[in-house]
Design an enzyme around this catalytic site. Structure first.
Site, mmCIF file in Angstrom:
data_model
loop_
_atom_site.group_PDB
_atom_site.id
_atom_site.type_symbol
_atom_site.label_atom_id
_atom_site.label_comp_id
_atom_site.label_asym_id
_atom_site.label_seq_id
_atom_site.Cartn_x
_atom_site.Cartn_y
_atom_site.Cartn_z
ATOM 1 N N HIS A 191 29.931 57.667 68.204
ATOM 2 C CA HIS A 191 29.212 56.626 67.464
ATOM 3 C C HIS A 191 30.176 55.566 66.920
ATOM 4 O O HIS A 191 31.379 55.809 66.768
ATOM 5 C CB HIS A 191 28.422 57.236 66.312
ATOM 6 C CG HIS A 191 29.285 57.915 65.292
ATOM 7 N ND1 HIS A 191 29.998 57.228 64.332
ATOM 8 C CD2 HIS A 191 29.561 59.226 65.096
ATOM 9 C CE1 HIS A 191 30.681 58.073 63.584
ATOM 10 N NE2 HIS A 191 30.432 59.293 64.027
ATOM 11 N N GLN A 221 31.996 52.980 64.178
ATOM 12 C CA GLN A 221 32.637 53.249 62.886
ATOM 13 C C GLN A 221 31.628 53.196 61.733
ATOM 14 O O GLN A 221 30.755 52.331 61.695
ATOM 15 C CB GLN A 221 33.731 52.212 62.638
ATOM 16 C CG GLN A 221 34.525 52.426 61.357
ATOM 17 C CD GLN A 221 35.344 51.203 60.983
ATOM 18 O OE1 GLN A 221 34.802 50.163 60.600
ATOM 19 N NE2 GLN A 221 36.651 51.309 61.133
ATOM 20 N N THR A 222 31.772 54.118 60.786
ATOM 21 C CA THR A 222 30.937 54.136 59.590
ATOM 22 C C THR A 222 31.815 53.941 58.352
ATOM 23 O O THR A 222 33.044 53.992 58.422
ATOM 24 C CB THR A 222 30.195 55.485 59.444
ATOM 25 O OG1 THR A 222 31.156 56.506 59.160
ATOM 26 C CG2 THR A 222 29.424 55.838 60.703
ATOM 27 N N TYR A 223 31.147 53.779 57.214
ATOM 28 C CA TYR A 223 31.895 53.635 55.958
ATOM 29 C C TYR A 223 32.672 54.904 55.620
ATOM 30 O O TYR A 223 33.799 54.834 55.121
ATOM 31 C CB TYR A 223 30.955 53.233 54.817
ATOM 32 C CG TYR A 223 30.556 51.782 54.913
ATOM 33 C CD1 TYR A 223 31.403 50.774 54.440
ATOM 34 C CD2 TYR A 223 29.358 51.402 55.511
ATOM 35 C CE1 TYR A 223 31.053 49.437 54.548
ATOM 36 C CE2 TYR A 223 28.999 50.064 55.630
ATOM 37 C CZ TYR A 223 29.856 49.085 55.145
ATOM 38 O OH TYR A 223 29.514 47.760 55.266
ATOM 39 N N GLY A 240 29.734 65.191 58.445
ATOM 40 C CA GLY A 240 29.146 66.050 59.449
ATOM 41 C C GLY A 240 27.655 65.801 59.554
ATOM 42 O O GLY A 240 27.197 64.927 60.262
ATOM 43 N N ARG A 265 23.665 57.132 62.460
ATOM 44 C CA ARG A 265 24.818 56.472 63.086
ATOM 45 C C ARG A 265 24.815 56.675 64.599
ATOM 46 O O ARG A 265 25.180 55.773 65.351
ATOM 47 C CB ARG A 265 26.132 56.974 62.475
ATOM 48 C CG ARG A 265 26.432 58.460 62.587
ATOM 49 C CD ARG A 265 27.622 58.824 61.703
ATOM 50 N NE ARG A 265 28.100 60.196 61.832
ATOM 51 C CZ ARG A 265 27.632 61.233 61.149
ATOM 52 N NH1 ARG A 265 26.615 61.071 60.308
ATOM 53 N NH2 ARG A 265 28.153 62.439 61.303
ATOM 54 N N GLU A 284 27.310 66.570 64.458
ATOM 55 C CA GLU A 284 28.681 66.927 64.143
ATOM 56 C C GLU A 284 28.704 68.304 63.476
ATOM 57 O O GLU A 284 27.663 68.814 63.016
ATOM 58 C CB GLU A 284 29.272 65.856 63.201
ATOM 59 C CG GLU A 284 30.720 66.066 62.777
ATOM 60 C CD GLU A 284 31.678 66.054 63.941
ATOM 61 O OE1 GLU A 284 31.678 67.052 64.697
ATOM 62 O OE2 GLU A 284 32.449 65.080 64.097
ATOM 63 N N GLU A 285 29.879 68.905 63.418
ATOM 64 C CA GLU A 285 30.070 70.136 62.658
ATOM 65 C C GLU A 285 29.518 69.967 61.235
ATOM 66 O O GLU A 285 29.675 68.907 60.630
ATOM 67 C CB GLU A 285 31.577 70.442 62.585
ATOM 68 C CG GLU A 285 31.958 71.586 61.676
ATOM 69 C CD GLU A 285 33.462 71.746 61.512
ATOM 70 O OE1 GLU A 285 33.884 72.539 60.660
ATOM 71 O OE2 GLU A 285 34.215 71.059 62.238
#
Length: 218
Positions: A11, A13-15, A24, A60, A88-89
């Site tokens: 995905h 980039q996130t904040y 996660g 995301r 995600e984990e």
């Protein structure tokens, strides 16, 4: 289905990526760069015809996959199937924690105070086990729990009766998940001490029996 080509995109980039926080099952929005990451991936894959698309059920991942599908010139797939199998984990108590602090708590009791040192001495799978052990609630996924879930995602693709031999499948997932897949399916072929780029493309070949990696983090 004999085999399908699975194009796995991390995905945008996130904040939380900027803030160096474990992300996660929790979620933070795509940044402006994250939207650009999704567009860049979409441009890379614009000429491929996809027979199906999947993503984790985090926003995301959903925003990234929709951007890619909107840019796809074949237009054969309009919407991805969202599923928790490709999340995600789960980091449990440490969701949203500074990554360096969380991995210190997980690894230091074992003499490996950073994620890189855990991976170098043990494995990415062992890092999951250490984090669950350190979690005061023990909610974080250990390696077995994580793979039981992720394998259901691969089975979901295999069970798609609309897929034919050599079809292309789009999959949007996450950084640690890509590292985990490379550790399991690519052996020591890649440097897993460095996280894959947001918006990067990895190609895997999925058959009824196994998964092979053709390239990683392009």
């Amino acid at each position: 289905m004999t085999k399908v080509n699975v194009y796995v995109v991390r995905h945008g980039q996130t904040y939380y990526n900027i803030y160096n926080k474990l992300q996660g099952w929790s979620n933070s929005p795509l940044t402006e760069k994250g939207i650009e990451d999704a567009n860049t991936a979409g441009q890379k894959l614009a000429n491929l015809s996809f027979a199906a698309a999947y993503c984790s059920d985090t926003t995301r991942a959903q925003q990234t996959v929709q951007t890619i599908l909107n840019l796809n010139e074949s237009g054969s797939v309009k919407k991805a199937q969202s599923t928790p199998f490709f999340r995600e984990e789960f980091y449990g108590y440490y969701e949203g924690t500074n990554m360096d602090e969380a991995w210190y708590v997980a690894g230091a009791p074992h003499g490996v105070p950073t994620f890189k040192e855990i991976v170098a001495k043990y494995s990415i799978g062992k890092a999951k086990d250490f984090l669950k052990e350190a979690d005061p609630f023990h909610d974080a996924e250990n390696n077995d729990e994580y793979w039981q879930r992720l394998n259901q995602g691969f089975q979901l693709i295999r069970a798609n009766k609309q897929l034919h031999d050599n079809d292309n499948v789009l999959l949007i997932s996450h950084g640690n998940t890509l590292l985990s897949m490379m550790e399991r399916f690519a052996g020591d072929k890649y440097d897993l001490s460095v996280r894959p780029d947001n918006g990067s493309v990895t190609k895997m070949i999925l058959t009824g029996q196994d998964v092979k990696v053709e390239y990683y983090n392009h």
